[in-house]
Write a protein that holds these residues in place. Structure first.
Motif, PDB file in Angstrom:
ATOM      1  N   GLN A  77       9.222  20.859 -20.646  1.00 46.92           N
ATOM      2  CA  GLN A  77       8.360  21.618 -19.745  1.00 46.92           C
ATOM      3  C   GLN A  77       8.892  23.018 -19.494  1.00 46.92           C
ATOM      4  O   GLN A  77      10.063  23.299 -19.679  1.00 46.92           O
ATOM      5  N   VAL A  78       7.976  23.873 -19.067  1.00 51.78           N
ATOM      6  CA  VAL A  78       8.299  25.235 -18.647  1.00 51.78           C
ATOM      7  C   VAL A  78       7.914  25.325 -17.174  1.00 51.78           C
ATOM      8  O   VAL A  78       6.780  25.006 -16.804  1.00 51.78           O
ATOM      9  N   VAL A  79       8.870  25.734 -16.351  1.00 50.93           N
ATOM     10  CA  VAL A  79       8.640  25.838 -14.911  1.00 50.93           C
ATOM     11  C   VAL A  79       8.583  27.316 -14.552  1.00 50.93           C
ATOM     12  O   VAL A  79       9.535  28.061 -14.784  1.00 50.93           O
ATOM     13  N   ILE A  80       7.464  27.739 -13.999  1.00 52.19           N
ATOM     14  CA  ILE A  80       7.236  29.133 -13.619  1.00 52.19           C
ATOM     15  C   ILE A  80       7.066  29.181 -12.114  1.00 52.19           C
ATOM     16  O   ILE A  80       6.299  28.393 -11.540  1.00 52.19           O
ATOM     17  N   ALA A  81       7.785  30.099 -11.468  1.00 50.61           N
ATOM     18  CA  ALA A  81       7.662  30.249 -10.015  1.00 50.61           C
ATOM     19  C   ALA A  81       7.521  31.720  -9.666  1.00 50.61           C
ATOM     20  O   ALA A  81       8.290  32.547 -10.139  1.00 50.61           O
ATOM     21  N   VAL A  82       6.540  32.035  -8.843  1.00 48.51           N
ATOM     22  CA  VAL A  82       6.363  33.381  -8.324  1.00 48.51           C
ATOM     23  C   VAL A  82       6.708  33.336  -6.845  1.00 48.51           C
ATOM     24  O   VAL A  82       6.107  32.581  -6.078  1.00 48.51           O
ATOM     25  N   HIS A  83       7.700  34.136  -6.479  1.00 54.44           N
ATOM     26  CA  HIS A  83       8.225  34.162  -5.113  1.00 54.44           C
ATOM     27  C   HIS A  83       7.655  35.365  -4.362  1.00 54.44           C
ATOM     28  O   HIS A  83       7.507  36.442  -4.936  1.00 54.44           O
ATOM     29  N   ASP A  84       7.375  35.171  -3.083  1.00 56.77           N
ATOM     30  CA  ASP A  84       7.009  36.288  -2.211  1.00 56.77           C
ATOM     31  C   ASP A  84       7.637  36.052  -0.839  1.00 56.77           C
ATOM     32  O   ASP A  84       8.020  34.933  -0.524  1.00 56.77           O
ATOM     33  N   PRO A  85       7.769  37.120  -0.031  1.00 62.03           N
ATOM     34  CA  PRO A  85       8.503  36.997   1.227  1.00 62.03           C
ATOM     35  C   PRO A  85       7.702  36.426   2.403  1.00 62.03           C
ATOM     36  O   PRO A  85       8.241  36.308   3.494  1.00 62.03           O
ATOM     37  N   GLU A  86       6.466  36.063   2.200  1.00 58.79           N
ATOM     38  CA  GLU A  86       5.673  35.549   3.311  1.00 58.79           C
ATOM     39  C   GLU A  86       5.796  34.032   3.403  1.00 58.79           C
ATOM     40  O   GLU A  86       5.906  33.348   2.389  1.00 58.79           O
ATOM     41  N   PRO A  87       5.763  33.495   4.625  1.00 63.45           N
ATOM     42  CA  PRO A  87       5.908  32.046   4.794  1.00 63.45           C
ATOM     43  C   PRO A  87       4.703  31.298   4.231  1.00 63.45           C
ATOM     44  O   PRO A  87       3.618  31.860   4.095  1.00 63.45           O
ATOM     45  N   ASP A  88       4.913  30.043   3.927  1.00 61.54           N
ATOM     46  CA  ASP A  88       3.812  29.179   3.496  1.00 61.54           C
ATOM     47  C   ASP A  88       3.040  28.770   4.738  1.00 61.54           C
ATOM     48  O   ASP A  88       3.485  27.936   5.516  1.00 61.54           O
ATOM     49  N   ASP A  89       1.891  29.379   4.917  1.00 54.28           N
ATOM     50  CA  ASP A  89       1.084  29.078   6.103  1.00 54.28           C
ATOM     51  C   ASP A  89      -0.148  28.238   5.753  1.00 54.28           C
ATOM     52  O   ASP A  89      -1.092  28.174   6.512  1.00 54.28           O
ATOM     53  N   GLY A  90      -0.109  27.628   4.581  1.00 56.27           N
ATOM     54  CA  GLY A  90      -1.215  26.758   4.193  1.00 56.27           C
ATOM     55  C   GLY A  90      -2.366  27.466   3.517  1.00 56.27           C
ATOM     56  O   GLY A  90      -3.361  26.833   3.165  1.00 56.27           O
ATOM     57  N   ARG A  91      -2.261  28.789   3.303  1.00 52.71           N
ATOM     58  CA  ARG A  91      -3.372  29.521   2.693  1.00 52.71           C
ATOM     59  C   ARG A  91      -3.426  29.380   1.179  1.00 52.71           C
ATOM     60  O   ARG A  91      -4.421  29.726   0.570  1.00 52.71           O
ATOM     61  N   VAL A  92      -2.357  28.897   0.555  1.00 54.72           N
ATOM     62  CA  VAL A  92      -2.359  28.740  -0.893  1.00 54.72           C
ATOM     63  C   VAL A  92      -2.999  27.392  -1.219  1.00 54.72           C
ATOM     64  O   VAL A  92      -2.383  26.338  -1.052  1.00 54.72           O
ATOM     65  N   HIS A  93      -4.258  27.431  -1.629  1.00 55.15           N
ATOM     66  CA  HIS A  93      -4.999  26.219  -1.948  1.00 55.15           C
ATOM     67  C   HIS A  93      -6.163  26.563  -2.870  1.00 55.15           C
ATOM     68  O   HIS A  93      -6.532  27.733  -3.004  1.00 55.15           O
ATOM     69  N   LEU A  94      -6.729  25.556  -3.486  1.00 53.52           N
ATOM     70  CA  LEU A  94      -7.893  25.770  -4.340  1.00 53.52           C
ATOM     71  C   LEU A  94      -9.075  26.220  -3.495  1.00 53.52           C
ATOM     72  O   LEU A  94      -9.349  25.661  -2.435  1.00 53.52           O
ATOM     73  N   SER A  95      -9.765  27.209  -3.980  1.00 57.67           N
ATOM     74  CA  SER A  95     -10.955  27.717  -3.311  1.00 57.67           C
ATOM     75  C   SER A  95     -12.100  26.726  -3.454  1.00 57.67           C
ATOM     76  O   SER A  95     -12.187  25.988  -4.431  1.00 57.67           O
ATOM     77  N   GLU A  96     -12.995  26.727  -2.491  1.00 62.08           N
ATOM     78  CA  GLU A  96     -14.179  25.875  -2.575  1.00 62.08           C
ATOM     79  C   GLU A  96     -15.086  26.299  -3.721  1.00 62.08           C
ATOM     80  O   GLU A  96     -15.875  25.510  -4.220  1.00 62.08           O
ATOM     81  N   THR A  97     -14.987  27.559  -4.153  1.00 56.21           N
ATOM     82  CA  THR A  97     -15.819  28.056  -5.245  1.00 56.21           C
ATOM     83  C   THR A  97     -15.125  27.962  -6.599  1.00 56.21           C
ATOM     84  O   THR A  97     -15.643  28.435  -7.595  1.00 56.21           O
TER      85      THR A  97
END
Length: 147
Positions: A77-97
């Motif tokens: 496997q290849v593991v890719i991670a993109v880091h950013d300085p903002e906390p995980d506030d639950g906004r990263v999710h699949l869109s309804e569209t």
């Protein structure tokens, strides 16, 4: 729906790419993925698309943008991670569209979920990382064709 399955195999050293402060973080991220995976993983095109979506999301949906990218080849496997300085506030999710082919946006994480074995959000000491785990030896097209 968030796919929060965590990798269970031991990790190998990750390659780190600084993205903070770059005018074109997408270009740097794509170039590094292509260079690193070109001769070692048939999934390079899938990985470039996944990185494009994850870095693009960090550019569009965070104030500071992405900090860095890590790329790890770990067995099959290849593991890719993109880091950013903002906390995980639950906004990263699949869109309804996400499944709507006529939607003008909102399909990025759907593409990531389609191309990756799994993806998840991980809290880090300085923010969060959105991680995608891709099969190293095959592309999404070959998996779909059953080869």
């Amino acid at each position: 729906m968030l796919n929060d399955s965590r990798p269970t195999v031991p990790s190998s050293p990750a390659h780190w790419v600084a993205l903070a402060g770059q005018r074109e973080p997408l270009v740097a991220a794509r170039d590094r993925v292509r260079t690193m995976l070109a001769d070692v993983a048939p999934c390079v095109d899938d990985a470039v698309l996944v990185v494009s979506e994850l870095v693009g999301n960090a550019v569009r949906h965070t104030v500071a943008g992405p900090d860095c990218l890590t790329i790890e080849i770990d067995g099959d496997q290849v593991v890719i991670a993109v880091h950013d300085p903002e906390p995980d506030d639950g906004r990263v999710h699949l869109s309804e569209t996400a499944a709507d082919p006529l939607a003008e946006s909102g399909r990025g994480l759907w593409l990531v979920q389609t191309l990756a074995r799994r993806w998840y959000v991980e809290t880090t000491a300085v923010g969060k990382a959105v991680v995608a785990v891709l099969p190293r030896g095959e592309t999404a097209v070959s998996r779909a064709a059953g080869s």
